[in-house]
Design a protein around this motif. Sequence first.
Motif, PDB file in Angstrom:
ATOM      1  N   UNK A 207       0.832  -1.204   0.000  1.00 40.87           N
ATOM      2  CA  UNK A 207       0.000   0.000   0.000  1.00 40.87           C
ATOM      3  C   UNK A 207       0.867   1.254   0.000  1.00 40.87           C
ATOM      4  N   UNK A 208       1.904   1.284   0.830  1.00 44.05           N
ATOM      5  CA  UNK A 208       2.771   2.458   0.891  1.00 44.05           C
ATOM      6  C   UNK A 208       3.494   2.685  -0.434  1.00 44.05           C
ATOM      7  N   UNK A 209       3.921   1.611  -1.069  1.00 49.12           N
ATOM      8  CA  UNK A 209       4.573   1.745  -2.379  1.00 49.12           C
ATOM      9  C   UNK A 209       3.614   2.289  -3.414  1.00 49.12           C
ATOM     10  N   UNK A 210       2.372   1.840  -3.349  1.00 52.01           N
ATOM     11  CA  UNK A 210       1.373   2.300  -4.317  1.00 52.01           C
ATOM     12  C   UNK A 210       1.093   3.789  -4.155  1.00 52.01           C
ATOM     13  N   UNK A 211       0.851   4.223  -2.912  1.00 50.75           N
ATOM     14  CA  UNK A 211       0.492   5.637  -2.741  1.00 50.75           C
ATOM     15  C   UNK A 211       1.681   6.549  -3.036  1.00 50.75           C
ATOM     16  N   UNK A 212       2.889   6.078  -2.781  1.00 52.34           N
ATOM     17  CA  UNK A 212       4.060   6.895  -3.092  1.00 52.34           C
ATOM     18  C   UNK A 212       4.143   7.161  -4.592  1.00 52.34           C
ATOM     19  N   UNK A 213       3.935   6.115  -5.395  1.00 50.31           N
ATOM     20  CA  UNK A 213       3.987   6.280  -6.849  1.00 50.31           C
ATOM     21  C   UNK A 213       2.727   6.949  -7.388  1.00 50.31           C
ATOM     22  N   UNK A 214       1.599   6.735  -6.716  1.00 50.44           N
ATOM     23  CA  UNK A 214       0.329   7.289  -7.204  1.00 50.44           C
ATOM     24  C   UNK A 214       0.342   8.803  -7.236  1.00 50.44           C
ATOM     25  N   UNK A 215       1.222   9.427  -6.470  1.00 51.51           N
ATOM     26  CA  UNK A 215       1.287  10.888  -6.482  1.00 51.51           C
ATOM     27  C   UNK A 215       1.563  11.427  -7.879  1.00 51.51           C
ATOM     28  N   UNK A 235      -3.925   3.807  10.132  1.00 50.45           N
ATOM     29  CA  UNK A 235      -2.527   3.915   9.721  1.00 50.45           C
ATOM     30  C   UNK A 235      -2.422   4.233   8.222  1.00 50.45           C
ATOM     31  N   UNK A 236      -3.338   3.670   7.451  1.00 51.57           N
ATOM     32  CA  UNK A 236      -3.366   3.948   6.019  1.00 51.57           C
ATOM     33  C   UNK A 236      -3.721   5.411   5.762  1.00 51.57           C
ATOM     34  N   UNK A 237      -4.643   5.953   6.539  1.00 41.99           N
ATOM     35  CA  UNK A 237      -5.023   7.360   6.401  1.00 41.99           C
ATOM     36  C   UNK A 237      -3.818   8.257   6.700  1.00 41.99           C
ATOM     37  N   UNK A 238      -3.056   7.897   7.713  1.00 41.97           N
ATOM     38  CA  UNK A 238      -1.852   8.661   8.048  1.00 41.97           C
ATOM     39  C   UNK A 238      -0.851   8.632   6.899  1.00 41.97           C
ATOM     40  N   UNK A 239      -0.662   7.449   6.318  1.00 42.15           N
ATOM     41  CA  UNK A 239       0.266   7.317   5.194  1.00 42.15           C
ATOM     42  C   UNK A 239      -0.201   8.145   4.000  1.00 42.15           C
ATOM     43  N   UNK A 240      -1.498   8.176   3.750  1.00 42.96           N
ATOM     44  CA  UNK A 240      -2.032   8.992   2.657  1.00 42.96           C
ATOM     45  C   UNK A 240      -1.745  10.465   2.888  1.00 42.96           C
ATOM     46  N   UNK A 241      -1.977  10.933   4.114  1.00 39.88           N
ATOM     47  CA  UNK A 241      -1.733  12.339   4.433  1.00 39.88           C
ATOM     48  C   UNK A 241      -0.272  12.708   4.232  1.00 39.88           C
ATOM     49  N   UNK A 242       0.615  11.796   4.594  1.00 36.84           N
ATOM     50  CA  UNK A 242       2.047  12.056   4.439  1.00 36.84           C
ATOM     51  C   UNK A 242       2.444  12.184   2.972  1.00 36.84           C
ATOM     52  N   UNK A 243       1.646  11.594   2.089  1.00 39.07           N
ATOM     53  CA  UNK A 243       1.911  11.683   0.647  1.00 39.07           C
ATOM     54  C   UNK A 243       1.081  12.777  -0.028  1.00 39.07           C
ATOM     55  N   UNK A 244       0.379  13.558   0.776  1.00 37.79           N
ATOM     56  CA  UNK A 244      -0.360  14.693   0.226  1.00 37.79           C
ATOM     57  C   UNK A 244      -1.771  14.402  -0.219  1.00 37.79           C
ATOM     58  N   UNK A 245      -2.297  13.229   0.125  1.00 39.08           N
ATOM     59  CA  UNK A 245      -3.656  12.870  -0.246  1.00 39.08           C
ATOM     60  C   UNK A 245      -4.644  13.213   0.871  1.00 39.08           C
ATOM     61  N   UNK A 246      -5.864  13.508   0.490  1.00 42.53           N
ATOM     62  CA  UNK A 246      -6.958  13.585   1.452  1.00 42.53           C
ATOM     63  C   UNK A 246      -7.544  12.187   1.580  1.00 42.53           C
ATOM     64  N   UNK A 247      -7.597  11.673   2.791  1.00 45.71           N
ATOM     65  CA  UNK A 247      -8.057  10.303   2.971  1.00 45.71           C
ATOM     66  C   UNK A 247      -9.344  10.202   3.754  1.00 45.71           C
ATOM     67  N   UNK A 261      -9.866   5.357   1.031  1.00 46.09           N
ATOM     68  CA  UNK A 261      -9.933   6.137  -0.205  1.00 46.09           C
ATOM     69  C   UNK A 261      -9.048   7.367  -0.068  1.00 46.09           C
ATOM     70  N   UNK A 262      -8.136   7.528  -0.998  1.00 48.46           N
ATOM     71  CA  UNK A 262      -7.281   8.711  -1.021  1.00 48.46           C
ATOM     72  C   UNK A 262      -7.557   9.529  -2.264  1.00 48.46           C
ATOM     73  N   UNK A 263      -7.627  10.831  -2.112  1.00 46.28           N
ATOM     74  CA  UNK A 263      -7.900  11.728  -3.232  1.00 46.28           C
ATOM     75  C   UNK A 263      -6.754  12.711  -3.391  1.00 46.28           C
ATOM     76  N   UNK A 264      -6.237  12.800  -4.606  1.00 45.61           N
ATOM     77  CA  UNK A 264      -5.161  13.720  -4.913  1.00 45.61           C
ATOM     78  C   UNK A 264      -5.730  15.129  -5.041  1.00 45.61           C
ATOM     79  N   UNK A 265      -5.036  16.127  -4.540  1.00 43.61           N
ATOM     80  CA  UNK A 265      -5.546  17.494  -4.665  1.00 43.61           C
ATOM     81  C   UNK A 265      -5.823  17.847  -6.129  1.00 43.61           C
TER      82      UNK A 265
END
Length: 268
Positions: A207-215, A235-247, A261-265
Amino acid sequence: MIPTGDVVAQLRAAGCVFAEDEARLLTAAAAETGADLADLVAQRVSGTPLEYLLGWTEFHGLRVAVAPGVFVPRQRTAFLVDEAAELARTLPAEHPVVVDMCCGSGALGLALAKILAAEGRQISLAAADIEPAAVECARGNLTPIGAAVYQGDLFDPLPRELRGHIDILLANTPYVPSEMIAQMPPEARDYEPRTALDGGPDGLDTFRRVIDAARTWLAPGGHLLVEASQAQAPHAITALAECGFTGRIAESDELYATVVIGTKPAVP
């Protein structure tokens, strides 16, 4: 032909909770394919997943082909598809770009495409998986609807032109903590690929690898949907926030499902 009662008795003795239903399905499969019913029953009794013997599973009202060595989609994951459909309806794009990541059989992308097609909406769908057996299976399910399936690690095999243009990313990443694999039912633990199950020490490595690249792969305002456990979700919501996503977290009590669910700005 084995008498139906004998099939049920053998399956029940092997611990199959839904022995009557499985007997009916195996008998029908033998009749349709010409396979030996006794052999099918023996394989089921030995632990082979029913879906592998049938060659298909039902998912979101669809008959989805599966094969040995391919992750079998869980019924709870239909909730992720429903959440994705709701998001797709809000997108301004005429043909939203959807990617089914860690696609397995391609069931998620297929179900989403079918739901939206029934409403007169079309999507541009691609899928990817690292397992060759999954890619072959997904191609059988998705090629008829015009979707391409790529083999490789996460985003690596995707066409470069998709970078920055994915509107919805369905990422049913492995999320079972490594030490919990041994406690899984034998049907999953012994038959499904470990790459589809093992999410690392806390279940969130992939999951962390996916959200890092998903940016860089998601379009502005694009959405990422991942299944998780209730305990993992914060914990997933925290990881999303660290990558700039709204979770946000969506849950279904009926299906015992949790989707992150994470949403890119929309604006960089």
